[in-house]
Enzyme design. Sequence first.
Site, PDB file in Angstrom:
ATOM      1  N   LYS A  49       0.846  -1.197   0.000  1.00  0.00           N
ATOM      2  CA  LYS A  49       0.000   0.000   0.000  1.00  0.00           C
ATOM      3  C   LYS A  49       0.879   1.244   0.000  1.00  0.00           C
ATOM      4  CE  LYS A  49      -3.774   2.415   2.204  1.00  0.00           C
ATOM      5  NZ  LYS A  49      -4.261   2.935   0.902  1.00  0.00           N
ATOM      6  N   ASN A  73     -13.664   4.009  -4.814  1.00  0.00           N
ATOM      7  CA  ASN A  73     -13.056   4.178  -3.501  1.00  0.00           C
ATOM      8  C   ASN A  73     -12.459   5.561  -3.381  1.00  0.00           C
ATOM      9  OD1 ASN A  73      -9.920   4.244  -3.096  1.00  0.00           O
ATOM     10  ND2 ASN A  73     -10.271   2.941  -4.893  1.00  0.00           N
ATOM     11  N   ALA A  74     -12.584   6.089  -2.185  1.00  0.00           N
ATOM     12  CA  ALA A  74     -11.952   7.367  -1.854  1.00  0.00           C
ATOM     13  C   ALA A  74     -11.378   7.209  -0.449  1.00  0.00           C
ATOM     14  CB  ALA A  74     -12.962   8.498  -1.913  1.00  0.00           C
ATOM     15  N   CYS A 134      -1.604  11.824  -7.904  1.00  0.00           N
ATOM     16  CA  CYS A 134      -2.024  12.671  -6.796  1.00  0.00           C
ATOM     17  C   CYS A 134      -1.735  14.144  -7.112  1.00  0.00           C
ATOM     18  CB  CYS A 134      -1.344  12.235  -5.504  1.00  0.00           C
ATOM     19  SG  CYS A 134       0.279  11.543  -5.777  1.00  0.00           S
ATOM     20  N   ILE A 195      -3.725   0.756 -15.573  1.00  0.00           N
ATOM     21  CA  ILE A 195      -4.113   2.096 -15.196  1.00  0.00           C
ATOM     22  C   ILE A 195      -4.413   2.194 -13.700  1.00  0.00           C
ATOM     23  CG2 ILE A 195      -5.113   2.664 -17.438  1.00  0.00           C
ATOM     24  CD1 ILE A 195      -7.912   2.049 -16.314  1.00  0.00           C
ATOM     25  N   ASN A 196      -4.193   3.380 -13.168  1.00  0.00           N
ATOM     26  CA  ASN A 196      -4.744   3.674 -11.852  1.00  0.00           C
ATOM     27  C   ASN A 196      -6.269   3.784 -12.031  1.00  0.00           C
ATOM     28  OD1 ASN A 196      -5.022   4.528  -9.157  1.00  0.00           O
ATOM     29  ND2 ASN A 196      -3.060   5.591  -9.237  1.00  0.00           N
ATOM     30  N   THR A 270      -8.809  -5.172  -7.276  1.00  0.00           N
ATOM     31  CA  THR A 270     -10.140  -5.384  -6.700  1.00  0.00           C
ATOM     32  C   THR A 270     -10.480  -6.867  -6.551  1.00  0.00           C
ATOM     33  OG1 THR A 270     -10.784  -3.266  -7.632  1.00  0.00           O
ATOM     34  CG2 THR A 270     -12.572  -4.742  -7.015  1.00  0.00           C
TER      35      THR A 270
END
Lengths: 312, 267
Positions: A49, A73-74, A134, A195-196, A270
Site C-alpha cells: 500500500k 473508492n476514496a 495525486c 491504469i490507476n 479489486t
Amino acid sequence: MKNAGPEMQVDIGGLIIKNPVLTASGTFGYGSEYVPYLDITRLGAIIAKGVSLEPRAGNKPPRIMETPCGMLNAIGLENPGVHVFIKEKLPFLRQFSVPVIANVFGETIDDFKRVTELLSESKGVDGLEINISCPNVKKGGTIFGSDPDMALAVTREVKRLTDLPVIIKLTPNVTDICLIAETVEEGGADAVSLINTLTGMSVDIERRIPHLANVTGGLSGPAVKPIALRMVWQVAKRVKIPVIGIGGIMNASDALEFLIVGARAVQIGTANFINPSATTDIIDGIEDYLKRHNIDDINDLIGTFDEEGKAC
Amino acid sequence: MNGKIVRNEQISAGHFLLRVKLAESFKTPMPGQFVMMRDPGRIDPLLGRPFGVYGFERSQEEVTVEILYKVVGKGTLLLSKLREGDFVVVLGPYGRAFDTHPEAGKVVFICGGIGVAPITYLAEHYRSLTAARDAELICYYGASKAENLVGIKELKRICGRVITSTDDGSHGFQGLITERFSADISLYDTGSSKIYACGPRSMLKELSELMAGSSVFCQILMEERMACGVGACLGCTVLLKDGGGRGERARVCVDGPVFDIGDIHWG
C-alpha cells in the site's frame, strides 16, 4: 522436477520476477492481511500500500461505494508514513522471499524525493512504484500524472536518487496516456504500470447527496477492464520499457488479454477483495493456458497480439 | 468457499432466513464474527456482503451457517431470490468477536432491527456459557413495527425476559428501544452486568450517550460498507476517540466489528 511447467519468469525493468502476477497497491495492505488466505510466496511480487513522507489519516467515511461491475473508492491514501512502513511493515514482508515493491506518493516533488531516499537507504525494497495520480499542492493541485512536465520532473528526480528499478504508475484521467508514458520513459523510468483508477462518482437520489464523503472516487473492477486493456495496448506500442497492466483483472483470462496485447506483467487489485486467493488462482490459470497452447516461455506469449487477425 | 443453500425463506415482510451448508473445514464463528457472502455467478453486484452470524451448527453429518437478513439493496434483493440448491461463496468467519464473561450476573442485550441477528447468536452462546447457574439474560429489542420484530420467538426461548419497543406502538413500548432501556438503566449499574448491543448507528450513538461515564462493560457491534473484509482496503474505517489505543481510525472488519462502546468517536 522444478522445471516441469512453462517458464513464467519475466523482467520488469531490471527486476526479475518468477511470474508476472503482482498485487496492486492499496488492495493487499502490507501483506499480513492476506497471509491467512493464500500462499503469498507464490506471488511474482508484492506491491505494498502506498506510503507518503508523513502519516495520513485518509478521508472521512463513507469511503467506498459499489457500482455496476465495479466499485468506487476514496480512501484518501491513508497510511502510517514511510518511517513506520520501513520499521514495522517491511520486516514482515521481507520474510517471504518475494520481491517487495514499495508504492510511493507525495504532494510535492520534495516529498517524492525524500521517500525515495529513505526507501532506498532502507535496503528493504526491491523496486519502487511511483504513484503520480495525486495532486501537486505546490502547483495548485494539478495532478502530477496529468501534466507531462511534472511527470517528467518526478521521474527524473526519483531516478537520480535511487538505483532501484522505478515503475511509474500512470493515471488514466488524461487526454493522451501515451504522451505521459513516453515522457516518463524519456525521464528514465524503468517501467510503467497502468491504469490507476478512473475518477467517478455516485449519487444517493433519495437524499441528493454523494455516496462518498469525498464526492468523487476511483473506479475499479471489471467495469474498467476494457478501457485499461485499450490503454495498455496503446502504450505498449509506443514505449520500449516494460508495461505492467492493471485494471479489472479478475481471472486468468483477463490477465492473458493484457499479456497478449503487450503487458510484461499484471497487477491484481479489486479481485483480491472478492477472492483472497485471486492472485494464485490467476498464476495457475496462466500456467494451464501456456501448457494448453504448448508455449514453453511466457515471454513468447507477451505482445503476440495479432490486431489484423480475423475472428472468422 | 462455496456453500450450498439448504433454505432461503421469507419469514416476514422483507426479512429472510438463509441456511447454507458448508465444508467441514469452515471454522466455527465466535459470537459477533461475520461472513462475507456473494453469488459466485455474478460480477454485478461485485462485492461480497458482510452478514453477522445468526446460527451455526456442526454435527457429524454437516456444517451449516444461518443468516437472518433484511432486504435493503441490490445485494440482499438478489440473495433473497436464490433458491435451495444454489451456491453462494461464503468467506470467513471474519472479525473480532464479543468478549464474553461466564461469571456475569445480568447479561443485557440491546438490539434494533436486523441487529437482532448477531445478538441472538451471542445470547445463545451465553445461555450455554451460564447454563450451570442462573445468570439473568435480558433482551431489549426495538423495531419499526410488530411484524419487524423478527426472530422474537427464538429470543424468548433463549432469554429470561424480552422487552420490546416499536415506533408505532404495535408491540411493547412506543418509542425507541434506547428510551425504554434508559428507564431500566439503574438496574444494571453493577460490575456483574454485561451489556451488548447491535443496531442502527443512531441507536448505538444514543446508547453511548446513556453509557457515558459508566464503568459497566458495554460492547457494540458496528456495521459498515466493506469491500475486502480482511483489513486491506481500509474502506470500512470508523473514528476512534483518543486513547482508544488502536490509532485514530479502526477498521470495522478486523479491529471490529465489535468495539467497546467508549472507544468510538461518533462525530
